[in-house]
Structure formats: structure tokens, C-alpha cells
Design a protein around this motif. Structure first.
Motif, PDB file in Angstrom:
ATOM      1  N   SER A 213       0.807  -1.225   0.000  1.00  0.00           N
ATOM      2  CA  SER A 213       0.000   0.000   0.000  1.00  0.00           C
ATOM      3  C   SER A 213       0.840   1.276   0.000  1.00  0.00           C
ATOM      4  CB  SER A 213      -0.950   0.005   1.198  1.00  0.00           C
ATOM      5  OG  SER A 213      -0.201  -0.056   2.404  1.00  0.00           O
ATOM      6  N   ALA A 214       2.068   1.218   0.462  1.00  0.00           N
ATOM      7  CA  ALA A 214       2.934   2.403   0.469  1.00  0.00           C
ATOM      8  C   ALA A 214       3.655   2.495  -0.880  1.00  0.00           C
ATOM      9  CB  ALA A 214       3.943   2.319   1.615  1.00  0.00           C
ATOM     10  N   PRO A 215       3.481   3.584  -1.601  1.00  0.00           N
ATOM     11  CA  PRO A 215       4.049   3.678  -2.952  1.00  0.00           C
ATOM     12  C   PRO A 215       5.575   3.725  -2.992  1.00  0.00           C
ATOM     13  CG  PRO A 215       3.039   5.758  -2.314  1.00  0.00           C
ATOM     14  CD  PRO A 215       2.700   4.767  -1.242  1.00  0.00           C
ATOM     15  N   HIS A 216       6.222   4.075  -1.891  1.00  0.00           N
ATOM     16  CA  HIS A 216       7.688   4.152  -1.882  1.00  0.00           C
ATOM     17  C   HIS A 216       8.334   2.808  -1.542  1.00  0.00           C
ATOM     18  CE1 HIS A 216       6.788   4.552   2.390  1.00  0.00           C
ATOM     19  NE2 HIS A 216       8.037   4.162   2.614  1.00  0.00           N
ATOM     20  N   VAL A 217       7.533   1.763  -1.332  1.00  0.00           N
ATOM     21  CA  VAL A 217       8.057   0.438  -0.971  1.00  0.00           C
ATOM     22  C   VAL A 217       8.072  -0.471  -2.194  1.00  0.00           C
ATOM     23  CG1 VAL A 217       7.673  -1.640   0.419  1.00  0.00           C
ATOM     24  CG2 VAL A 217       7.294   0.621   1.432  1.00  0.00           C
ATOM     25  N   VAL A 218       9.232  -1.048  -2.468  1.00  0.00           N
ATOM     26  CA  VAL A 218       9.362  -2.086  -3.492  1.00  0.00           C
ATOM     27  C   VAL A 218       9.373  -3.408  -2.730  1.00  0.00           C
ATOM     28  CG1 VAL A 218      10.796  -3.059  -5.318  1.00  0.00           C
ATOM     29  CG2 VAL A 218      10.682  -0.563  -5.016  1.00  0.00           C
ATOM     30  N   ALA A 219       8.334  -4.212  -2.952  1.00  0.00           N
ATOM     31  CA  ALA A 219       8.169  -5.460  -2.201  1.00  0.00           C
ATOM     32  C   ALA A 219       8.245  -6.651  -3.134  1.00  0.00           C
ATOM     33  CB  ALA A 219       6.826  -5.447  -1.465  1.00  0.00           C
ATOM     34  N   MET A 220       8.943  -7.689  -2.677  1.00  0.00           N
ATOM     35  CA  MET A 220       9.096  -8.875  -3.507  1.00  0.00           C
ATOM     36  C   MET A 220       9.197 -10.133  -2.672  1.00  0.00           C
ATOM     37  SD  MET A 220      12.934  -7.871  -4.758  1.00  0.00           S
ATOM     38  CE  MET A 220      12.625  -6.130  -4.670  1.00  0.00           C
ATOM     39  N   LYS A 221       8.842 -11.235  -3.283  1.00  0.00           N
ATOM     40  CA  LYS A 221       8.971 -12.557  -2.680  1.00  0.00           C
ATOM     41  C   LYS A 221      10.035 -13.297  -3.473  1.00  0.00           C
ATOM     42  CE  LYS A 221       6.319 -16.556  -1.257  1.00  0.00           C
ATOM     43  NZ  LYS A 221       4.967 -17.092  -1.062  1.00  0.00           N
TER      44      LYS A 221
ATOM     45  N   LEU B 246      12.593  -1.194   0.938  1.00  0.00           N
ATOM     46  CA  LEU B 246      12.515  -2.503   0.305  1.00  0.00           C
ATOM     47  C   LEU B 246      11.951  -3.522   1.277  1.00  0.00           C
ATOM     48  CD1 LEU B 246      16.125  -2.470  -1.180  1.00  0.00           C
ATOM     49  CD2 LEU B 246      14.025  -1.742  -2.318  1.00  0.00           C
ATOM     50  N   LEU B 247      11.142  -4.429   0.757  1.00  0.00           N
ATOM     51  CA  LEU B 247      10.633  -5.543   1.541  1.00  0.00           C
ATOM     52  C   LEU B 247      10.930  -6.807   0.750  1.00  0.00           C
ATOM     53  CD1 LEU B 247       7.728  -6.060   3.749  1.00  0.00           C
ATOM     54  CD2 LEU B 247       7.692  -7.461   1.698  1.00  0.00           C
ATOM     55  N   ALA B 248      11.604  -7.749   1.376  1.00  0.00           N
ATOM     56  CA  ALA B 248      11.917  -9.011   0.722  1.00  0.00           C
ATOM     57  C   ALA B 248      11.458 -10.162   1.601  1.00  0.00           C
ATOM     58  CB  ALA B 248      13.415  -9.123   0.458  1.00  0.00           C
ATOM     59  N   GLU B 249      10.524 -10.930   1.077  1.00  0.00           N
ATOM     60  CA  GLU B 249      10.084 -12.140   1.759  1.00  0.00           C
ATOM     61  C   GLU B 249      10.870 -13.299   1.152  1.00  0.00           C
ATOM     62  OE1 GLU B 249       6.164 -14.935   2.467  1.00  0.00           O
ATOM     63  OE2 GLU B 249       5.950 -13.117   1.277  1.00  0.00           O
ATOM     64  N   LEU B 250      11.762 -13.860   1.942  1.00  0.00           N
ATOM     65  CA  LEU B 250      12.612 -14.948   1.456  1.00  0.00           C
ATOM     66  C   LEU B 250      12.002 -16.268   1.893  1.00  0.00           C
ATOM     67  CD1 LEU B 250      16.120 -13.452   2.232  1.00  0.00           C
ATOM     68  CD2 LEU B 250      14.737 -13.227   0.180  1.00  0.00           C
ATOM     69  N   ASP B 251      11.582 -17.042   0.913  1.00  0.00           N
ATOM     70  CA  ASP B 251      10.886 -18.286   1.188  1.00  0.00           C
ATOM     71  C   ASP B 251      11.506 -19.393   0.344  1.00  0.00           C
ATOM     72  OD1 ASP B 251       8.985 -19.978   2.267  1.00  0.00           O
ATOM     73  OD2 ASP B 251       7.460 -19.457   0.788  1.00  0.00           O
ATOM     74  N   GLY B 252      12.356 -20.168   0.939  1.00  0.00           N
ATOM     75  CA  GLY B 252      12.958 -21.282   0.209  1.00  0.00           C
ATOM     76  C   GLY B 252      14.016 -20.857  -0.791  1.00  0.00           C
ATOM     77  N   LEU B 253      14.676 -19.725  -0.561  1.00  0.00           N
ATOM     78  CA  LEU B 253      15.741 -19.279  -1.467  1.00  0.00           C
ATOM     79  C   LEU B 253      16.867 -20.312  -1.441  1.00  0.00           C
ATOM     80  CD1 LEU B 253      17.055 -17.111  -3.267  1.00  0.00           C
ATOM     81  CD2 LEU B 253      17.989 -16.102  -1.177  1.00  0.00           C
ATOM     82  N   ARG B 254      17.232 -20.804  -2.645  1.00  0.00           N
ATOM     83  CA  ARG B 254      18.315 -21.777  -2.722  1.00  0.00           C
ATOM     84  C   ARG B 254      19.610 -21.127  -3.199  1.00  0.00           C
ATOM     85  NH1 ARG B 254      14.642 -25.373  -5.489  1.00  0.00           N
ATOM     86  NH2 ARG B 254      16.133 -25.472  -7.177  1.00  0.00           N
ATOM     87  N   TRP B 255      19.529 -20.392  -4.306  1.00  0.00           N
ATOM     88  CA  TRP B 255      20.714 -19.717  -4.817  1.00  0.00           C
ATOM     89  C   TRP B 255      20.338 -18.748  -5.915  1.00  0.00           C
ATOM     90  CZ3 TRP B 255      20.391 -25.096  -6.127  1.00  0.00           C
ATOM     91  CH2 TRP B 255      20.178 -25.349  -7.463  1.00  0.00           C
ATOM     92  N   MET B 256      21.362 -18.043  -6.399  1.00  0.00           N
ATOM     93  CA  MET B 256      21.216 -17.138  -7.540  1.00  0.00           C
ATOM     94  C   MET B 256      22.090 -17.695  -8.653  1.00  0.00           C
ATOM     95  SD  MET B 256      21.847 -13.497  -5.692  1.00  0.00           S
ATOM     96  CE  MET B 256      20.611 -12.340  -6.189  1.00  0.00           C
ATOM     97  N   THR B 257      21.673 -17.490  -9.884  1.00  0.00           N
ATOM     98  CA  THR B 257      22.556 -17.859 -10.982  1.00  0.00           C
ATOM     99  C   THR B 257      23.771 -16.926 -10.937  1.00  0.00           C
ATOM    100  OG1 THR B 257      21.544 -16.329 -12.558  1.00  0.00           O
ATOM    101  CG2 THR B 257      20.586 -18.578 -12.404  1.00  0.00           C
ATOM    102  N   LEU B 258      24.828 -17.304 -11.625  1.00  0.00           N
ATOM    103  CA  LEU B 258      26.030 -16.468 -11.647  1.00  0.00           C
ATOM    104  C   LEU B 258      25.715 -15.083 -12.201  1.00  0.00           C
ATOM    105  CD1 LEU B 258      29.028 -16.094 -11.187  1.00  0.00           C
ATOM    106  CD2 LEU B 258      29.441 -17.097 -13.446  1.00  0.00           C
TER     107      LEU B 258
END
Length: 139
Positions: free
Chosen positions: A8-16, A45-57
């Protein structure tokens, strides 16, 4: 996997974030952050980390590269909320909080999801959500 979450806050970038994060997904996140910075004097920033395994190179290199470019622009960020139950992620977030004093970084367990969303939406005292109210019209 990286997907955007509405906030709801326009200045927040939120991601899962979960599974494997690709370079293309990370670039979409960077683009969203940059768009928010054009529209708002401070972003969170809001980051919901759920089962993060890795990032590609490619994603890892983009993440590190973008992070380095932001070191001179940290005053444009206000808060970062990390929602996770993983201890190793909490330790990294606490280290980043100590390293990057201009950004307030907190971790929240999944059971405090609503509290994280509320906390990250708050702006510094005296600042408003509308960029025009602050005299801000983009960079």
C-alpha cells in the motif's frame, strides 16, 4: 523465482524470493527500485525470502554490481525489511545493517509478516509519501 508483492505504500518495493533467482528476474527488481527512486525521494525494500536456494552467476554478478553502484546513493534508501525464518539470512541482514548505516535493515520471522509490512512503510519523521509535498520532482 522473484515476484513482486503489492504494497500500500508507494515508496516500498516489495518482492517474494525463493528457489533460484535468475539474472532476468534480478534485473526486473533493479528496474523497479530505480523506478521507485525516480518517483520518491526515499524508497524502502521488503523481501520475503521463502525457500531461497541460490542465484545464478549472472544474477549474483548483477546483484553485486548494482549494490556497488548504490554505495554513493544510500541516502535515497530508508528501510529494508527481510522476512525469513532462516538463521543464515538473519546473520547476513544484521551484518548489512552494521555496514550500511544509512539504511535501517531489520529481519522479521514469517509469523510477523504484517508487522514487517507496517514497519517498512514508515517514512522518516517529517517526510511524506507524496514527492510533490517534499518538493521532490525526480532526479
Amino acid at each position: 523465482m522473484l515476484e513482486f508483492i503489492t504494497h500500500s505504500a508507494p515508496h516500498v518495493v516489495a518482492m517474494k524470493v525463493g528457489g533460484v533467482v535468475t539474472g532476468r528476474e534480478l534485473q526486473r527488481a533493479i528496474d523497479a527500485i530505480e523506478a521507485a527512486k525516480r518517483d520518491h525521494p526515499r524508497v524502502s525494500l521488503l523481501a520475503e525470502l521463502d525457500g531461497l536456494r541460490w542465484m545464478t552467476l549472472t544474477a549474483l554478478l548483477k546483484d553485486v554490481g548494482y549494490g556497488l553502484t548504490q554505495l554513493g546513493d544510500l541516502s535515497r534508501y530508508h528501510r529494508a525489511a527481510v522476512i525469513t525464518d532462516k538463521e543464515w539470512v538473519k546473520h547476513i541482514a544484521h551484518l548489512e545493517d552494521r555496514l550500511f548505516k544509512a539504511i535501517e535493515i531489520r529481519t522479521f520471522p514469517h509469523r510477523e509478516y504484517a508487522a514487517a509490512r507496517e514497519w517498512v512503510a514508515e517514512l522518516p519523521q517529517g517526510e511524506h509519501e507524496s514527492p510533490e509535498e517534499d518538493g521532490y520532482h525526480g532526479a
